[in-house]
Write a protein that holds these residues in place. Structure first.
Motif, short mmCIF file in Angstrom:
data_model
loop_
_atom_site.label_atom_id
_atom_site.label_comp_id
_atom_site.label_asym_id
_atom_site.label_seq_id
_atom_site.Cartn_x
_atom_site.Cartn_y
_atom_site.Cartn_z
N ALA A 19 0.83 -1.21 0.00
CA ALA A 19 0.00 0.00 0.00
C ALA A 19 0.86 1.26 0.00
O ALA A 19 0.57 2.23 -0.71
CB ALA A 19 -0.95 -0.01 1.20
N VAL A 20 1.93 1.26 0.79
CA VAL A 20 2.85 2.40 0.81
C VAL A 20 3.42 2.60 -0.59
O VAL A 20 3.39 3.71 -1.15
CB VAL A 20 4.00 2.20 1.83
N ASN A 21 3.94 1.52 -1.18
CA ASN A 21 4.62 1.64 -2.46
C ASN A 21 3.68 1.96 -3.62
O ASN A 21 4.10 2.53 -4.62
CB ASN A 21 5.45 0.39 -2.74
N ALA A 22 2.40 1.64 -3.47
CA ALA A 22 1.39 1.97 -4.48
C ALA A 22 0.78 3.34 -4.23
O ALA A 22 -0.08 3.79 -4.99
CB ALA A 22 0.30 0.90 -4.50
N HIS A 23 1.17 3.99 -3.13
CA HIS A 23 0.61 5.29 -2.71
C HIS A 23 -0.91 5.18 -2.55
O HIS A 23 -1.64 6.09 -2.92
CB HIS A 23 1.01 6.40 -3.69
N ASP A 24 -1.34 4.05 -1.97
CA ASP A 24 -2.76 3.77 -1.77
C ASP A 24 -3.11 3.98 -0.30
O ASP A 24 -3.07 3.06 0.51
CB ASP A 24 -3.05 2.33 -2.21
N LYS A 25 -3.46 5.22 0.00
CA LYS A 25 -3.75 5.59 1.39
C LYS A 25 -4.96 4.82 1.94
O LYS A 25 -4.96 4.41 3.10
CB LYS A 25 -3.98 7.09 1.48
N ASP A 26 -5.99 4.63 1.12
CA ASP A 26 -7.17 3.90 1.59
C ASP A 26 -6.82 2.47 1.97
O ASP A 26 -7.27 1.97 3.01
CB ASP A 26 -8.27 3.90 0.53
N SER A 58 4.49 12.89 0.34
CA SER A 58 5.90 13.04 -0.04
C SER A 58 6.42 11.85 -0.85
O SER A 58 7.63 11.67 -0.96
CB SER A 58 6.75 13.22 1.22
N GLY A 59 5.53 11.04 -1.41
CA GLY A 59 5.96 9.94 -2.27
C GLY A 59 6.78 8.88 -1.58
O GLY A 59 7.74 8.38 -2.14
N GLY A 60 6.40 8.50 -0.36
CA GLY A 60 7.16 7.51 0.39
C GLY A 60 7.25 6.16 -0.32
O GLY A 60 6.32 5.75 -1.01
N HIS A 61 8.40 5.49 -0.14
CA HIS A 61 8.62 4.18 -0.77
C HIS A 61 9.52 3.33 0.13
O HIS A 61 10.52 3.82 0.64
CB HIS A 61 9.28 4.35 -2.15
N MET A 62 9.13 2.06 0.28
CA MET A 62 9.87 1.13 1.12
C MET A 62 10.52 0.05 0.27
O MET A 62 9.83 -0.67 -0.45
CB MET A 62 8.92 0.45 2.12
N ASP A 63 11.86 -0.07 0.35
CA ASP A 63 12.59 -1.19 -0.22
C ASP A 63 13.08 -2.02 0.96
O ASP A 63 14.00 -1.60 1.68
CB ASP A 63 13.77 -0.72 -1.06
N VAL A 64 12.46 -3.18 1.18
CA VAL A 64 12.78 -4.02 2.33
C VAL A 64 14.10 -4.74 2.08
O VAL A 64 14.26 -5.45 1.10
CB VAL A 64 11.65 -5.02 2.62
N VAL A 65 15.03 -4.54 3.02
CA VAL A 65 16.36 -5.15 2.94
C VAL A 65 16.36 -6.51 3.63
O VAL A 65 16.91 -7.48 3.14
CB VAL A 65 17.42 -4.22 3.56
N SER A 66 15.72 -6.57 4.82
CA SER A 66 15.65 -7.83 5.55
C SER A 66 14.45 -7.81 6.50
O SER A 66 13.87 -6.75 6.76
CB SER A 66 16.94 -8.07 6.35
N GLU A 67 14.09 -8.99 6.97
CA GLU A 67 13.00 -9.11 7.92
C GLU A 67 13.40 -10.06 9.03
O GLU A 67 14.30 -10.89 8.88
CB GLU A 67 11.72 -9.61 7.24
N SER A 68 12.73 -9.91 10.18
CA SER A 68 12.91 -10.82 11.31
C SER A 68 11.59 -10.87 12.06
O SER A 68 10.61 -10.22 11.66
CB SER A 68 14.05 -10.35 12.21
N ASP A 69 11.54 -11.63 13.15
CA ASP A 69 10.34 -11.75 13.97
C ASP A 69 9.12 -12.13 13.12
O ASP A 69 8.07 -11.51 13.21
CB ASP A 69 10.10 -10.44 14.73
N GLY A 70 9.30 -13.12 12.24
CA GLY A 70 8.18 -13.59 11.43
C GLY A 70 7.67 -12.56 10.44
O GLY A 70 6.51 -12.59 10.04
#
Length: 107
Positions: A19-26, A58-70
């Motif tokens: 949703a963040v990366n699609a700029h889909d606030k709803d 502000s056109g926020g975008h998340m590029d996930v580098v790693s994940e933990s905790d499931g």
């Protein structure tokens, strides 16, 4: 190397990243509980004001580098038009199929 949102372990967090990366606030708001809270760099913030300023206006975008905790803790290269790109950590509290709290800050 980044992890595609569809490959994240937690499906609710994955949908929020999408949703963040699609700029889909709803879609983003639909993934939060009605009483959801958040913090930035250790300080609680007004959720609506923060997401408008830091993500959707502000056109926020998340590029996930790693994940933990499931998949509920992410290390992200986050960028927006205000601050440019920075390495951030995100932690999510998931209740059922919604997020009740997220915490973010520089990593």
């Amino acid at each position: 190397m980044t992890i595609a949102h569809g490959k994240l372990s937690d499906p609710v967090v994955s949908r929020l990243v999408a949703a963040v990366n699609a700029h889909d606030k709803d879609a983003f708001l639909g993934l939060l509980t009605p009483d959801a809270t958040m913090s930035d760099d250790g300080s609680d913030r007004d959720l609506q004001e923060w997401i408008d300023k830091e993500i959707f206006d502000s056109g926020g975008h998340m590029d996930v580098v790693s994940e933990s905790d499931g998949g509920r803790s992410l290390l992200v290269n986050y960028r927006n038009d205000t601050w440019g790109e920075m390495r951030t950590a995100w932690r999510f509290t998931v209740d059922g199929d919604r997020i009740s709290r997220f915490e973010t800050g520089q990593a």
